[in-house]
Every structure is written in structure tokens, then in C-alpha cells.
Design a protein around this motif. Structure first.
Motif, PDB file in Angstrom:
ATOM      1  N   ASN A 134      57.801  72.349  22.555  1.00 35.54           N
ATOM      2  CA  ASN A 134      58.704  73.417  22.988  1.00 35.54           C
ATOM      3  C   ASN A 134      60.158  72.961  22.985  1.00 35.54           C
ATOM      4  OD1 ASN A 134      59.213  71.965  25.386  1.00 35.54           O
ATOM      5  ND2 ASN A 134      57.793  73.183  26.606  1.00 35.54           N
ATOM      6  N   ALA A 135      61.068  73.876  23.308  1.00 36.01           N
ATOM      7  CA  ALA A 135      62.498  73.605  23.244  1.00 36.01           C
ATOM      8  C   ALA A 135      62.942  72.536  24.235  1.00 36.01           C
ATOM      9  CB  ALA A 135      63.284  74.893  23.479  1.00 36.01           C
ATOM     10  N   SER A 136      62.156  72.308  25.276  1.00 33.65           N
ATOM     11  CA  SER A 136      62.457  71.263  26.264  1.00 33.65           C
ATOM     12  C   SER A 136      61.905  69.908  25.836  1.00 33.65           C
ATOM     13  CB  SER A 136      61.882  71.649  27.633  1.00 33.65           C
ATOM     14  OG  SER A 136      62.439  72.856  28.095  1.00 33.65           O
ATOM     15  N   LEU A 137      61.410  69.837  24.617  1.00 39.06           N
ATOM     16  CA  LEU A 137      60.835  68.613  24.043  1.00 39.06           C
ATOM     17  C   LEU A 137      59.592  68.157  24.799  1.00 39.06           C
ATOM     18  CD1 LEU A 137      64.078  66.586  23.203  1.00 39.06           C
ATOM     19  CD2 LEU A 137      62.918  68.351  21.872  1.00 39.06           C
ATOM     20  N   GLN A 138      58.859  69.134  25.304  1.00 36.76           N
ATOM     21  CA  GLN A 138      57.560  68.855  25.914  1.00 36.76           C
ATOM     22  C   GLN A 138      56.476  69.122  24.875  1.00 36.76           C
ATOM     23  OE1 GLN A 138      57.605  71.467  29.339  1.00 36.76           O
ATOM     24  NE2 GLN A 138      58.281  69.816  30.684  1.00 36.76           N
ATOM     25  N   LEU A 139      55.587  68.165  24.738  1.00 40.80           N
ATOM     26  CA  LEU A 139      54.505  68.263  23.770  1.00 40.80           C
ATOM     27  C   LEU A 139      53.202  68.589  24.487  1.00 40.80           C
ATOM     28  CD1 LEU A 139      53.312  67.826  20.903  1.00 40.80           C
ATOM     29  CD2 LEU A 139      53.068  65.407  21.515  1.00 40.80           C
ATOM     30  N   VAL A 140      52.501  69.607  23.997  1.00 41.19           N
ATOM     31  CA  VAL A 140      51.205  69.987  24.560  1.00 41.19           C
ATOM     32  C   VAL A 140      50.152  69.832  23.473  1.00 41.19           C
ATOM     33  CG1 VAL A 140      49.847  71.831  25.596  1.00 41.19           C
ATOM     34  CG2 VAL A 140      52.252  71.588  26.195  1.00 41.19           C
ATOM     35  N   LEU A 141      49.084  69.121  23.802  1.00 47.26           N
ATOM     36  CA  LEU A 141      47.993  68.895  22.855  1.00 47.26           C
ATOM     37  C   LEU A 141      46.717  69.563  23.354  1.00 47.26           C
ATOM     38  CD1 LEU A 141      48.373  65.062  22.109  1.00 47.26           C
ATOM     39  CD2 LEU A 141      49.405  66.972  20.871  1.00 47.26           C
ATOM     40  N   LEU A 142      46.053  70.279  22.474  1.00 49.07           N
ATOM     41  CA  LEU A 142      44.705  70.776  22.746  1.00 49.07           C
ATOM     42  C   LEU A 142      43.751  69.777  22.118  1.00 49.07           C
ATOM     43  CD1 LEU A 142      42.804  73.010  23.789  1.00 49.07           C
ATOM     44  CD2 LEU A 142      42.965  74.053  21.520  1.00 49.07           C
ATOM     45  N   VAL A 143      42.889  69.198  22.922  1.00 51.79           N
ATOM     46  CA  VAL A 143      41.976  68.162  22.429  1.00 51.79           C
ATOM     47  C   VAL A 143      40.537  68.518  22.762  1.00 51.79           C
ATOM     48  CG1 VAL A 143      43.744  66.385  22.665  1.00 51.79           C
ATOM     49  CG2 VAL A 143      42.124  66.760  24.536  1.00 51.79           C
ATOM     50  N   MET A 144      39.617  67.833  22.078  1.00 47.61           N
ATOM     51  CA  MET A 144      38.192  68.024  22.307  1.00 47.61           C
ATOM     52  C   MET A 144      37.546  66.668  22.574  1.00 47.61           C
ATOM     53  SD  MET A 144      35.319  69.552  19.664  1.00 47.61           S
ATOM     54  CE  MET A 144      35.222  68.078  18.656  1.00 47.61           C
ATOM     55  N   GLU A 145      36.701  66.608  23.579  1.00 47.46           N
ATOM     56  CA  GLU A 145      35.961  65.378  23.848  1.00 47.46           C
ATOM     57  C   GLU A 145      34.826  65.250  22.828  1.00 47.46           C
ATOM     58  OE1 GLU A 145      34.650  65.823  27.844  1.00 47.46           O
ATOM     59  OE2 GLU A 145      36.635  65.462  28.729  1.00 47.46           O
ATOM     60  N   LYS A 146      34.765  64.119  22.159  1.00 50.03           N
ATOM     61  CA  LYS A 146      33.777  63.934  21.097  1.00 50.03           C
ATOM     62  C   LYS A 146      32.343  64.099  21.595  1.00 50.03           C
ATOM     63  CE  LYS A 146      36.446  60.810  18.146  1.00 50.03           C
ATOM     64  NZ  LYS A 146      36.509  59.445  17.550  1.00 50.03           N
ATOM     65  N   GLU A 147      32.034  63.550  22.739  1.00 49.28           N
ATOM     66  CA  GLU A 147      30.661  63.559  23.236  1.00 49.28           C
ATOM     67  C   GLU A 147      30.256  64.915  23.819  1.00 49.28           C
ATOM     68  OE1 GLU A 147      28.344  61.264  22.932  1.00 49.28           O
ATOM     69  OE2 GLU A 147      29.717  59.994  21.785  1.00 49.28           O
ATOM     70  N   SER A 148      31.037  65.408  24.768  1.00 54.37           N
ATOM     71  CA  SER A 148      30.670  66.645  25.472  1.00 54.37           C
ATOM     72  C   SER A 148      31.099  67.907  24.734  1.00 54.37           C
ATOM     73  CB  SER A 148      31.297  66.650  26.868  1.00 54.37           C
ATOM     74  OG  SER A 148      32.718  66.749  26.769  1.00 54.37           O
ATOM     75  N   LYS A 149      32.022  67.775  23.768  1.00 57.08           N
ATOM     76  CA  LYS A 149      32.595  68.916  23.033  1.00 57.08           C
ATOM     77  C   LYS A 149      33.493  69.795  23.904  1.00 57.08           C
ATOM     78  CE  LYS A 149      30.049  67.763  19.475  1.00 57.08           C
ATOM     79  NZ  LYS A 149      30.635  67.086  18.302  1.00 57.08           N
ATOM     80  N   ARG A 150      33.773  69.355  25.134  1.00 52.67           N
ATOM     81  CA  ARG A 150      34.654  70.115  26.026  1.00 52.67           C
ATOM     82  C   ARG A 150      36.090  70.052  25.540  1.00 52.67           C
ATOM     83  NH1 ARG A 150      35.787  68.061  30.603  1.00 52.67           N
ATOM     84  NH2 ARG A 150      36.687  69.959  31.441  1.00 52.67           N
ATOM     85  N   THR A 151      36.823  71.146  25.770  1.00 49.54           N
ATOM     86  CA  THR A 151      38.240  71.177  25.425  1.00 49.54           C
ATOM     87  C   THR A 151      39.078  70.759  26.627  1.00 49.54           C
ATOM     88  OG1 THR A 151      38.350  73.529  26.005  1.00 49.54           O
ATOM     89  CG2 THR A 151      37.991  72.984  23.686  1.00 49.54           C
ATOM     90  N   ARG A 152      40.178  70.111  26.353  1.00 51.37           N
ATOM     91  CA  ARG A 152      41.111  69.684  27.389  1.00 51.37           C
ATOM     92  C   ARG A 152      42.537  69.885  26.895  1.00 51.37           C
ATOM     93  NH1 ARG A 152      39.790  63.615  28.586  1.00 51.37           N
ATOM     94  NH2 ARG A 152      41.830  63.810  29.582  1.00 51.37           N
ATOM     95  N   MET A 153      43.475  69.851  27.810  1.00 52.35           N
ATOM     96  CA  MET A 153      44.878  69.943  27.448  1.00 52.35           C
ATOM     97  C   MET A 153      45.614  68.720  27.985  1.00 52.35           C
ATOM     98  SD  MET A 153      47.513  73.122  27.931  1.00 52.35           S
ATOM     99  CE  MET A 153      46.740  74.013  26.569  1.00 52.35           C
TER     100      MET A 153
END
Length: 246
Positions: free
Chosen positions: A160-179
Motif C-alpha cells: 500500500n501507499a504507506s509501504l506496508q506489505l500484506v501477504l496471503l499465505v497458505m500452510e503447506k501441511e494444514s492448507k489453512r490460509t493466513r495473513m
């Protein structure tokens, strides 16, 4: 369908898989990139008028962003980040990346002429970071990469414009999504973890049980020998010739 609803309209096309789309600041041009190394600049709304092509990448173009002064940044499977004058179809500068790239997000750095560029790597746990000067050719700088835990797969990245980076990730084992969230330190030229970011809490509350079966396989974007049409037609010609000689 409600008669008052607008129907979608086909305005442009490619001969290959489209991997990215951008619109110029004045909304006069639509820029698209594809698996066949091409970046196409089309007039809008008359998209049948092709303004030019930005040619030079040697592999698929995985992402691109329009930046100030009518310029364009693009990343590719050929391990390069390139700066273009997209109205002229002219390459201005190039920066070598460590790995093939599959995505790009950029923001202007302070009030200067540098762009902070976040490049999603083909390595699923890695983000490459670059500072790109758009007023001077080949004056860009590759910073230290951001690595997440190897148990995670990065699905998408937004800056974003404030130079904050947000990543959407997935846990390999559980397949759960995290931020995950990070703040960019201009002095250190690196992203620092931001565990207290409000988006993380909101995401965990609303999507705690969300899983994803499979992450995208970007290796399929690389060209194989069959993708070379001249080679394909030569093989076909030889095959036909061999059948006639029997």
C-alpha cells in the motif's frame, strides 16, 4: 438477467494466456502481458488499435505496473525486472533478479523518483525487493529478499501507499490460509514484521477455517519445446515426409 444490467463486452484478445493487465493514468491505454513474452499497449476504448509492443523478455511476463511519467515496470520468468517507456515500446533499464518472477506490486518511495518494488518469486516462500529509479537508466538496486517460513506458500502480495506489505499465505501441511504484514524500513532497506497489524486479526476472525486445496503451479508457464511453433512445424513436415516415403 435484468435488462438494465450492462453486459460484458470483448474488447481485446491475445494469442496466449494473459497474465497481467494495467491501465494508463489517463485511461487512454490498456496494457496487457502474456505467456509469450509480449507486452501489448492498446488504445482505449478502441482496443483494436494496437499502439505498440514492449518486446525483450525471454520468458512469460508474470506481472507489470504503470508508474509515474508514463512508464511501466514488468517482471518475468527470465529473471529480470524491466523499465519501459510504454508509449514508445522502448526498454529504458533492466535489473537482474535472483529467481524467476510471478508477480509485482509497486509504490512510490517518499517524494523522490524511486519506486519500491515487491516481486513475488517462483520460490514459494520468497519475495524479492528492489528500489527502481524511473528517471535514470539502470540505476535500480536489488535489496535483501524477504523470506517467510518454508512451511508457508505465498499466494499473493499487496503493497500500500504507506509501504506496508500484506501477504496471503497458505500452510503447506494444514492448507489453512493466513495473513502476514510488514512495514518497510527505508533506512534498513528491508521489510520488518508487523504482528499487530489490524488486518491480521480481522482475517483470523473471519477466515480462520478457510483452506486451499492446491496453490498454483507456475512452472507450467515456462515454455517447452512444443511451444516453439517453427520447431513444431518442422517436426510435422518431417513426419509427413516419412509417411509419404513408405
Amino acid at each position: 438477467m435484468n435488462k438494465q444490467e450492462k453486459k460484458s463486452k470483448w474488447i481485446l484478445g491475445h494469442m496466449s494466456q494473459i497474465l497481467g493487465l494495467a491501465v494508463s493514468e489517463d485511461e487512454r491505454f490498456i496494457i496487457t502481458c502474456d505467456r509469450d513474452e509480449k507486452i501489448k499497449v492498446s488504445s482505449y476504448p478502441d482496443c483494436h488499435n494496437i499502439e505498440c509492443f514492449c518486446l525483450g523478455h525471454l520468458e512469460y511476463v508474470g506481472g507489470m505496473e504503470v508508474i509515474p511519467t508514463q512508464k511501466l515496470l514488468s517482471v518475468s520468468g527470465d529473471r529480470t525486472l524491466r523499465l519501459w517507456d510504454f508509449l514508445e515500446g522502448k526498454e529504458i533499464g533492466q535489473l537482474s533478479l535472483k529467481d524467476p518472477a510471478v508477480g509485482l506490486s509497486v509504490q512510490k518511495l517518499n517524494d523522490g523518483v524511486e519506486m519500491l518494488s515487491v516481486v513475488r518469486s517462483s520460490i514459494p516462500s520468497k519475495i524479492e525487493v528492489a528500489l527502481v529509479r524511473y528517471d535514470e537508466a539502470n540505476a535500480s538496486l536489488l535489496c535483501d529478499p524477504l523470506m517467510v517460513d518454508e512451511s508457508l506458500i505465498i499466494l499473493s502480495a499487496a503493497l500500500n501507499a504507506s509501504l506496508q506489505l500484506v501477504l496471503l499465505v497458505m500452510e503447506k501441511e494444514s492448507k489453512r490460509t493466513r495473513m502476514l504484514a510488514y512495514d518497510f524500513s527505508v533506512d534498513k532497506r528491508q521489510f520488518l514484521p508487523r504482528a499487530d497489524h489490524p488486518l491480521i486479526k480481522n482475517f483470523d476472525t473471519q477466515f480462520n477455517d478457510v483452506t486451499i486445496e492446491q496453490a498454483r503451479d507456475y512452472s507450467t508457464l515456462f515454455k517447452h519445446s512444443i511451444d516453439n511453433l517453427s520447431e513444431y512445424f518442422e517436426r510435422k513436415k518431417q513426419k509427413i515426409g516419412s509417411k509419404k516415403s513408405k
